[in-house]
Motif scaffolding. Structure first.
Motif, PDB file in Angstrom:
ATOM      1  N   LEU A  50      32.115  45.420  32.348  1.00  0.00           N
ATOM      2  CA  LEU A  50      33.169  46.443  32.353  1.00  0.00           C
ATOM      3  C   LEU A  50      34.440  45.848  32.943  1.00  0.00           C
ATOM      4  CD1 LEU A  50      32.922  50.169  33.238  1.00  0.00           C
ATOM      5  CD2 LEU A  50      34.682  48.803  34.338  1.00  0.00           C
ATOM      6  N   VAL A  51      35.558  46.052  32.249  1.00  0.00           N
ATOM      7  CA  VAL A  51      36.855  45.562  32.706  1.00  0.00           C
ATOM      8  C   VAL A  51      37.827  46.734  32.749  1.00  0.00           C
ATOM      9  CG1 VAL A  51      38.735  43.935  32.313  1.00  0.00           C
ATOM     10  CG2 VAL A  51      36.394  43.336  31.621  1.00  0.00           C
ATOM     11  N   ARG A  52      38.432  46.957  33.909  1.00  0.00           N
ATOM     12  CA  ARG A  52      39.456  47.989  34.049  1.00  0.00           C
ATOM     13  C   ARG A  52      40.818  47.306  34.075  1.00  0.00           C
ATOM     14  NH1 ARG A  52      38.744  53.262  37.525  1.00  0.00           N
ATOM     15  NH2 ARG A  52      37.586  53.616  35.591  1.00  0.00           N
ATOM     16  N   LEU A  53      41.627  47.604  33.065  1.00  0.00           N
ATOM     17  CA  LEU A  53      42.947  46.983  32.915  1.00  0.00           C
ATOM     18  C   LEU A  53      44.015  47.836  33.588  1.00  0.00           C
ATOM     19  CD1 LEU A  53      42.437  46.144  29.150  1.00  0.00           C
ATOM     20  CD2 LEU A  53      42.250  44.535  31.043  1.00  0.00           C
ATOM     21  N   LEU A  54      45.152  47.215  33.807  1.00  0.00           N
ATOM     22  CA  LEU A  54      46.277  47.926  34.407  1.00  0.00           C
ATOM     23  C   LEU A  54      47.251  48.448  33.364  1.00  0.00           C
ATOM     24  CD1 LEU A  54      47.072  45.590  37.464  1.00  0.00           C
ATOM     25  CD2 LEU A  54      45.896  47.793  37.470  1.00  0.00           C
ATOM     26  N   ASN A  55      47.134  47.944  32.146  1.00  0.00           N
ATOM     27  CA  ASN A  55      48.094  48.296  31.109  1.00  0.00           C
ATOM     28  C   ASN A  55      47.351  48.801  29.875  1.00  0.00           C
ATOM     29  OD1 ASN A  55      50.047  48.138  28.931  1.00  0.00           O
ATOM     30  ND2 ASN A  55      51.334  46.952  30.329  1.00  0.00           N
ATOM     31  N   PHE A  56      47.698  50.003  29.412  1.00  0.00           N
ATOM     32  CA  PHE A  56      47.054  50.548  28.216  1.00  0.00           C
ATOM     33  C   PHE A  56      47.358  49.707  26.978  1.00  0.00           C
ATOM     34  CE2 PHE A  56      47.209  55.048  30.220  1.00  0.00           C
ATOM     35  CZ  PHE A  56      46.056  54.764  30.932  1.00  0.00           C
TER      36      PHE A  56
ATOM     37  N   PRO B 164      45.494  35.537  29.731  1.00  0.00           N
ATOM     38  CA  PRO B 164      44.995  36.454  30.755  1.00  0.00           C
ATOM     39  C   PRO B 164      45.937  37.642  30.948  1.00  0.00           C
ATOM     40  CG  PRO B 164      44.847  34.181  31.494  1.00  0.00           C
ATOM     41  CD  PRO B 164      45.659  34.156  30.233  1.00  0.00           C
ATOM     42  N   VAL B 165      45.338  38.784  31.277  1.00  0.00           N
ATOM     43  CA  VAL B 165      46.108  40.010  31.511  1.00  0.00           C
ATOM     44  C   VAL B 165      45.733  40.548  32.894  1.00  0.00           C
ATOM     45  CG1 VAL B 165      46.299  40.612  29.068  1.00  0.00           C
ATOM     46  CG2 VAL B 165      44.331  41.407  30.383  1.00  0.00           C
ATOM     47  N   PRO B 166      46.629  41.322  33.521  1.00  0.00           N
ATOM     48  CA  PRO B 166      46.295  41.878  34.832  1.00  0.00           C
ATOM     49  C   PRO B 166      45.175  42.905  34.733  1.00  0.00           C
ATOM     50  CG  PRO B 166      48.383  42.744  34.039  1.00  0.00           C
ATOM     51  CD  PRO B 166      48.000  41.648  33.095  1.00  0.00           C
ATOM     52  N   ILE B 167      44.269  42.824  35.693  1.00  0.00           N
ATOM     53  CA  ILE B 167      43.121  43.742  35.706  1.00  0.00           C
ATOM     54  C   ILE B 167      42.997  44.374  37.085  1.00  0.00           C
ATOM     55  CG2 ILE B 167      41.869  42.479  33.916  1.00  0.00           C
ATOM     56  CD1 ILE B 167      40.215  41.175  36.114  1.00  0.00           C
ATOM     57  N   ALA B 168      42.390  45.557  37.102  1.00  0.00           N
ATOM     58  CA  ALA B 168      42.147  46.263  38.359  1.00  0.00           C
ATOM     59  C   ALA B 168      40.762  45.969  38.905  1.00  0.00           C
ATOM     60  CB  ALA B 168      42.323  47.758  38.177  1.00  0.00           C
ATOM     61  N   ALA B 169      39.785  45.828  38.004  1.00  0.00           N
ATOM     62  CA  ALA B 169      38.412  45.546  38.432  1.00  0.00           C
ATOM     63  C   ALA B 169      37.622  45.006  37.259  1.00  0.00           C
ATOM     64  CB  ALA B 169      37.750  46.805  38.984  1.00  0.00           C
ATOM     65  N   VAL B 170      36.582  44.221  37.564  1.00  0.00           N
ATOM     66  CA  VAL B 170      35.685  43.704  36.532  1.00  0.00           C
ATOM     67  C   VAL B 170      34.308  43.492  37.168  1.00  0.00           C
ATOM     68  CG1 VAL B 170      36.486  41.336  36.984  1.00  0.00           C
ATOM     69  CG2 VAL B 170      35.259  41.864  34.862  1.00  0.00           C
ATOM     70  N   HIS B 171      33.257  43.968  36.477  1.00  0.00           N
ATOM     71  CA  HIS B 171      31.898  43.812  36.995  1.00  0.00           C
ATOM     72  C   HIS B 171      30.898  44.172  35.893  1.00  0.00           C
ATOM     73  CE1 HIS B 171      31.377  48.194  37.233  1.00  0.00           C
ATOM     74  NE2 HIS B 171      32.634  48.221  37.689  1.00  0.00           N
ATOM     75  N   ARG B 172      29.660  43.758  36.125  1.00  0.00           N
ATOM     76  CA  ARG B 172      28.584  44.108  35.210  1.00  0.00           C
ATOM     77  C   ARG B 172      28.165  45.566  35.465  1.00  0.00           C
ATOM     78  NH1 ARG B 172      27.386  40.281  31.096  1.00  0.00           N
ATOM     79  NH2 ARG B 172      27.981  38.240  31.937  1.00  0.00           N
ATOM     80  N   LEU B 173      27.749  46.256  34.406  1.00  0.00           N
ATOM     81  CA  LEU B 173      27.349  47.653  34.553  1.00  0.00           C
ATOM     82  C   LEU B 173      26.011  47.792  35.272  1.00  0.00           C
ATOM     83  CD1 LEU B 173      28.373  49.249  31.126  1.00  0.00           C
ATOM     84  CD2 LEU B 173      29.486  49.504  33.345  1.00  0.00           C
ATOM     85  N   SER B 174      25.208  46.729  35.287  1.00  0.00           N
ATOM     86  CA  SER B 174      23.919  46.764  35.987  1.00  0.00           C
ATOM     87  C   SER B 174      23.495  45.330  36.283  1.00  0.00           C
ATOM     88  CB  SER B 174      22.863  47.478  35.138  1.00  0.00           C
ATOM     89  OG  SER B 174      22.627  46.762  33.935  1.00  0.00           O
ATOM     90  N   LYS B 175      22.454  45.225  37.059  1.00  0.00           N
ATOM     91  CA  LYS B 175      21.911  43.907  37.351  1.00  0.00           C
ATOM     92  C   LYS B 175      21.057  43.427  36.182  1.00  0.00           C
ATOM     93  CE  LYS B 175      21.786  44.486  42.371  1.00  0.00           C
ATOM     94  NZ  LYS B 175      20.926  44.463  43.593  1.00  0.00           N
ATOM     95  N   PRO B 176      20.995  42.115  35.991  1.00  0.00           N
ATOM     96  CA  PRO B 176      20.158  41.586  34.898  1.00  0.00           C
ATOM     97  C   PRO B 176      18.684  41.906  35.128  1.00  0.00           C
ATOM     98  CG  PRO B 176      21.658  39.911  35.740  1.00  0.00           C
ATOM     99  CD  PRO B 176      21.717  41.053  36.694  1.00  0.00           C
TER     100      PRO B 176
END
Length: 293
Positions: free
Chosen positions: A194-200, A172-184
């Protein structure tokens, strides 16, 4: 035999006078020889001849005056026409000069307009490119995971951690946010994650390892979160990639689509060589042109 009676001179003169002599139109001034020839005529014929000559001279003088007046009038008209022709010629030369100057000015203006259009087009492309690069940089820490099954009331973070461990073999790596781009939806039951990471560095490592998933049977794939125009440029190369892959089937050829860093275009590569390129700037400008029309 009797002698023939002699004719008197007087009767001879009368007979000769009875035939009308042929008189040519006299010139303006008769020669002295012709004046002397009139003296040989009888007085009656002399009077008639002088009257005819006088009338002929009067007619000749009248005609001469008329011809002189006509000649002078014609000369005046010709001089007037010459003056008008010179004026028209001068005006025509000026018009030609103006037309020539107008043509040169039009050509110059057309060239200037063409240059302005090119400059405007270049400036517009530069502005669109800068906007795309700015948007791409704002998404630099993001990744998109496609093909992950969507569960009802799922925990997106746990789904990502499980994916990292089971499919990529990463911790596992540190993340800022994670969510689906739309509803099913019925047509799209598994929207991308979509996953927004803290480290490039973590993002680059996940993208590198995630390349091995492309082409998998379950449709899993990891991508950089690109701006929509860049996604469209990449998607438009998919048919070309499939065609190139079919042509190189059974060989060691590598077919891929690459979006270079800090670029606004997608490239089709075959064995590392560029085969086709589509610029997202053209897609943006084409969409704007379509909306304006």
């Amino acid at each position: 035999m009797g002698r023939k009676p002699k004719r008197s001179r007087g009767s001879s003169s009368t007979e000769e006078g009875s035939s009308t002599p042929k008189i040519r139109p006299p010139p303006k001034k008769m020669a002295s020889g012709k004046e002397d020839s009139l003296k040989s005529l009888s007085p009656e014929l002399q009077t008639l001849a002088q009257l005819i000559l006088k009338q002929a001279q009067q007619q000749q003088e009248t005609l001469s005056e008329q011809f002189k007046d006509v000649g002078e009038n014609l000369s005046k008209q010709i001089r007037a026409l010459d003056t008008k022709v010179e004026v028209l010629s001068s005006d025509l030369s000026k018009v030609r000069e103006r037309v020539s100057a107008t043509e040169h000015s039009a050509e110059f203006q057309a060239s200037e307009i063409q240059e302005l259009r090119r400059a405007l087009e270049e400036e517009r492309r530069g502005r669109v490119r800068a906007d795309l690069l700015t948007e791409r940089y704002s998404r630099k820490a993001d990744i998109i995971i496609r093909g992950l099954p969507c569960e009802k009331e799922e925990d997106a973070e746990k789904v990502f951690v499980r994916f990292m461990a089971e499919r990529l073999g990463l911790d596992p790596v540190p993340i800022a946010a994670v969510h689906r781009l739309s509803k099913p939806t019925t047509s799209r039951p598994n929207p991308p994650l979509l996953v927004r990471l803290l480290n490039f560095h973590d993002r680059d490592r996940i993208l590198k390892v995630g390349r091995k998933l492309r082409g998998s049977k379950d449709g899993l794939a990891v991508f950089e979160h690109l701006p929509p125009p860049l996604q469209a440029a990449r998607a438009s190369l998919l048919p070309d990639r499939e065609a190139a892959a079919a042509n190189t089937k059974g060989t060691m050829a590598r077919v891929s689509i690459w979006v270079p860093p800090r670029a606004t275009y997608a490239v089709l590569l075959v064995n590392g060589q560029e085969k086709k390129r589509i610029d997202a700037v053209d897609i943006v400008l084409s969409n704007k042109k379509g909306k304006s029309t």
